[in-house]
Design a protein around this motif. Sequence first.
Motif, mmCIF file in Angstrom:
data_model
loop_
_atom_site.group_PDB
_atom_site.id
_atom_site.type_symbol
_atom_site.label_atom_id
_atom_site.label_comp_id
_atom_site.label_asym_id
_atom_site.label_seq_id
_atom_site.Cartn_x
_atom_site.Cartn_y
_atom_site.Cartn_z
ATOM 1 N N LEU A 245 1.759 2.360 -6.373
ATOM 2 C CA LEU A 245 3.136 2.869 -6.409
ATOM 3 C C LEU A 245 4.108 1.799 -5.928
ATOM 4 O O LEU A 245 5.200 1.637 -6.485
ATOM 5 N N TRP A 246 3.735 1.058 -4.883
ATOM 6 C CA TRP A 246 4.593 -0.004 -4.379
ATOM 7 C C TRP A 246 4.785 -1.097 -5.428
ATOM 8 O O TRP A 246 5.882 -1.647 -5.575
ATOM 9 N N MET B 234 -2.347 -1.650 9.324
ATOM 10 C CA MET B 234 -3.144 -0.649 8.614
ATOM 11 C C MET B 234 -2.996 -0.858 7.114
ATOM 12 O O MET B 234 -1.888 -0.829 6.582
ATOM 13 N N PRO B 235 -4.099 -1.084 6.377
ATOM 14 C CA PRO B 235 -4.002 -1.334 4.940
ATOM 15 C C PRO B 235 -3.580 -0.091 4.180
ATOM 16 O O PRO B 235 -3.894 1.026 4.559
ATOM 17 N N TRP B 236 -2.871 -0.337 3.113
ATOM 18 C CA TRP B 236 -2.417 0.763 2.268
ATOM 19 C C TRP B 236 -3.575 1.299 1.442
ATOM 20 O O TRP B 236 -4.532 0.602 1.136
ATOM 21 N N SER B 237 -3.452 2.572 1.066
ATOM 22 C CA SER B 237 -4.405 3.133 0.123
ATOM 23 C C SER B 237 -4.146 2.530 -1.247
ATOM 24 O O SER B 237 -3.045 2.065 -1.541
ATOM 25 N N PRO B 238 -5.173 2.517 -2.127
ATOM 26 C CA PRO B 238 -4.978 1.920 -3.451
ATOM 27 C C PRO B 238 -3.831 2.552 -4.226
ATOM 28 O O PRO B 238 -3.048 1.853 -4.872
ATOM 29 N N ARG B 239 -3.692 3.898 -4.176
ATOM 30 C CA ARG B 239 -2.622 4.549 -4.936
ATOM 31 C C ARG B 239 -1.261 4.197 -4.354
ATOM 32 O O ARG B 239 -0.285 4.033 -5.101
ATOM 33 N N ALA B 240 -1.172 4.102 -3.029
ATOM 34 C CA ALA B 240 0.101 3.710 -2.425
ATOM 35 C C ALA B 240 0.465 2.285 -2.826
ATOM 36 O O ALA B 240 1.636 1.974 -3.082
#
Length: 399
Positions: A10-11, A1-7
């Motif tokens: 943050l990473w 599952m791809p991460w959201s842009p904001r996540a």
Amino acid sequence: MPWSPRAALLWDVVLGFGGTAAFLIDLGADLWAAGQYVVSGRYLWAALVLALLGLASVALQLFSWLWLRADPAGLHAPQPPGRCLALLHLLQLGYLYRCVQGLQQGLLVWRQEAPSEFDLAYADFLTLDISMLRLFETFLETTPQLTLLLAIVLQSGRAESYQWVGICTSFVGISWALLDYHRALRTCLPSKSLLGLGSSVVYFLWNLLLLWPRVLAVALFSALFPHYVALHFLGLWLVLLFWVWLQGTDFMPDSCSEWLYRATVATILYFSWFNVAEGRTRGRATIHLVFLLSDSVLLVVTWVTHIAWLPSGIPLQMLLPVSGICFLLGLALRLVYYRWLHPRCRQEPDQVDGAWGLRSLEWRRLPQNRRMAQLAQSFFPRVRDEAALPQKGEANGVL
């Protein structure tokens, strides 16, 4: 599952903090070791540790300063005055300044609900330079320091607590830098998705497992023949430098500084694979792997014929089989990664993770880190072919 842009943003910030912390911890471990050598009267060991630290730091500041001078005017505004930047680099603080600048920009972008295209592009620009500098520091200082530390342990027959700290932080820092560099390359290319968590773990592990046998082989030779290891390094380094020159690198802003880059790449190739030329990399990577493996075997054979020279308290007979297993396991994980876990194996060619998910097709008009983009095109041979194909909508003049 791809991460959201904001996540993903943050990473990236978390990884930036982690990389800066790892650099400072490794620096502290080296200074701690040098201090302990001085206290115990091992002045030559302390001098070697400080010499490696100083040479790597000077090279790092040169790269940082040359890149700043070559960047477009006004790109980094607001910046300290030119004299202040020059003073920071003379004081060997240019890399740390870049780390702080990158973290500030990353936090600025993450706090914004709708970050501007320029802020996103500039954050990536800074991150890419920091990643490259971290990789250079790793192979100019951390890896040679680790080899020296292992040779000292082999000679002395015991390992102190500060030496164990240095060994652990060095191995983790080297693999982290390789992973961070590979991950950063993909941000240069909107057609390439970022590494997932599973792919990152496997990539981290196979780099760690393949690096250990090479470092151990050089450390064993260094422990046996401390006066000849410099000749061994210089001989291989010249061969590798010639190979890099034949590939016609064009990374730095001028021909003189290009030789600094080639010399650094040759040092990296002494320990690990690093691609600098366009085209298919499988053949060159195989040649390099066979070359390093052959050299490592020769170093180990030399050690075996002089095994009595080393302290008997260290179970060296166990280290060789373990190193062989590590090499085979690392090679297997590398094959697994490129066969099943590489991002190109995903069945989601139009889906892009990370900050690219926030970008429009206007990204080509924004400041781009062309230094790293050029390396990315060399690392991913299919990019040139993909870039030559018209993007969906662009063939009809639609942006």
